[in-house]
Design a protein around this motif. Structure first.
Motif, PDB file in Angstrom:
ATOM      1  N   UNK A 125      28.867  12.799   2.234  1.00 16.89           N
ATOM      2  CA  UNK A 125      28.998  11.377   1.613  1.00 16.89           C
ATOM      3  C   UNK A 125      28.612  10.780   3.238  1.00 16.89           C
ATOM      4  N   UNK A 126      28.945  11.255   4.230  1.00 18.71           N
ATOM      5  CA  UNK A 126      29.272  10.875   5.426  1.00 18.71           C
ATOM      6  C   UNK A 126      27.435  10.577   5.884  1.00 18.71           C
ATOM      7  N   UNK A 127      27.187   9.640   6.576  1.00 19.57           N
ATOM      8  CA  UNK A 127      25.604   9.653   6.573  1.00 19.57           C
ATOM      9  C   UNK A 127      25.678  10.255   8.291  1.00 19.57           C
ATOM     10  N   UNK A 128      26.819   9.877   9.155  1.00 23.06           N
ATOM     11  CA  UNK A 128      27.013  10.281  10.539  1.00 23.06           C
ATOM     12  C   UNK A 128      27.157  11.877  10.148  1.00 23.06           C
ATOM     13  N   UNK A 129      27.769  12.700   9.721  1.00 23.39           N
ATOM     14  CA  UNK A 129      27.312  13.998   9.423  1.00 23.39           C
ATOM     15  C   UNK A 129      26.110  14.254   8.870  1.00 23.39           C
ATOM     16  N   UNK A 132      23.695  14.551  12.454  1.00 29.90           N
ATOM     17  CA  UNK A 132      23.895  15.406  13.344  1.00 29.90           C
ATOM     18  C   UNK A 132      23.372  16.310  12.562  1.00 29.90           C
ATOM     19  N   UNK A 133      24.024  17.067  11.643  1.00 26.62           N
ATOM     20  CA  UNK A 133      23.410  18.162  11.211  1.00 26.62           C
ATOM     21  C   UNK A 133      22.228  18.462  10.848  1.00 26.62           C
ATOM     22  N   UNK A 135      20.169  16.764  13.296  1.00 28.25           N
ATOM     23  CA  UNK A 135      19.582  16.816  14.920  1.00 28.25           C
ATOM     24  C   UNK A 135      20.190  18.853  14.914  1.00 28.25           C
ATOM     25  N   UNK A 136      21.162  19.266  14.540  1.00 30.32           N
ATOM     26  CA  UNK A 136      21.731  20.958  15.729  1.00 30.32           C
ATOM     27  C   UNK A 136      20.255  21.427  14.528  1.00 30.32           C
ATOM     28  N   UNK A 137      19.811  21.016  13.134  1.00 25.96           N
ATOM     29  CA  UNK A 137      18.981  21.523  12.610  1.00 25.96           C
ATOM     30  C   UNK A 137      17.862  21.655  13.482  1.00 25.96           C
ATOM     31  N   UNK A 138      17.512  20.644  14.239  1.00 31.24           N
ATOM     32  CA  UNK A 138      16.185  20.432  14.770  1.00 31.24           C
ATOM     33  C   UNK A 138      16.205  21.356  16.511  1.00 31.24           C
ATOM     34  N   UNK A 139      17.864  21.395  16.917  1.00 32.58           N
ATOM     35  CA  UNK A 139      17.533  22.412  17.818  1.00 32.58           C
ATOM     36  C   UNK A 139      17.707  23.530  18.232  1.00 32.58           C
ATOM     37  N   UNK A 140      18.307  24.300  16.375  1.00 30.31           N
ATOM     38  CA  UNK A 140      18.021  25.417  16.155  1.00 30.31           C
ATOM     39  C   UNK A 140      16.827  26.197  16.458  1.00 30.31           C
TER      40      UNK A 140
END
Length: 164
Positions: A125-129, A132-133, A135-140
């Motif tokens: 529901x949170x666009x920010x979350x 963030x997910x 971005x984290x996926x891209x880093x991984x």
């Protein structure tokens, strides 16, 4: 029982396996990896992958580079999994790389290969979350792709480098 275990290990000694980085930082593989300059890779995903590659290979100075690593990335996010109101509930982030190891002196491509991985992301529901997910996926994914490229280039180096 001990004799049985030791007897089972005897065939392994003749299998021809040897450590890729045998000899540590003084090995021919390590010195070959240090002689690779990583070319610029456009975009945020390119910046992440290039930094990971430089961390793993070391930064070859412009005068000492024997090889240049050219990488082209395809970073894609696909939404799927529809809820009752037709909104996507999941995404798949895919990072694919085509890379070429080029001899600087001759311009000859000595290795041409691909690497890639993907990651699932839940849309919440949170666009920010969700961002963030992503971005984290891209880093991984950048880390996984850089590891794959490093392993393949290391294997090439082990097959072609002259022992010291």
């Amino acid at each position: 029982m001990r004799a049985l275990v030791l007897l089972a290990l005897v065939p392994l000694s003749a299998c021809g396996l040897h450590p890729l980085y045998g000899g540590g930082s003084a090995s021919s593989v390590a010195s070959t990896l240090r002689s690779i300059a990583v070319g610029p890779i456009p975009g945020q995903s390119g910046w992440l992958v290039r930094n990971k590659l430089v961390d793993r290979l070391g930064e070859a100075g412009s005068g000492t580079a024997i090889y240049r690593l050219d990488v082209t990335l395809d970073d894609n996010i696909t939404a799927f999994g529809l809820s009752s109101n037709q909104a996507a509930t999941q995404e798949r982030r895919t990072l694919r790389a085509r890379y070429q190891l080029v001899e600087v002196k001759t311009g000859m491509v000595v290795l041409d290969a691909t690497a890639g991985s993907d990651s699932g992301i839940d849309i919440v529901g949170s666009e920010y979350a969700t961002v963030a997910a992503e971005q984290t996926a891209l880093e991984n994914l950048a880390e996984i792709v850089a590891d794959q490229i490093t392993a393949r280039v290391g294997l090439y180096a082990s097959r072609t480098a002259q022992p010291k």
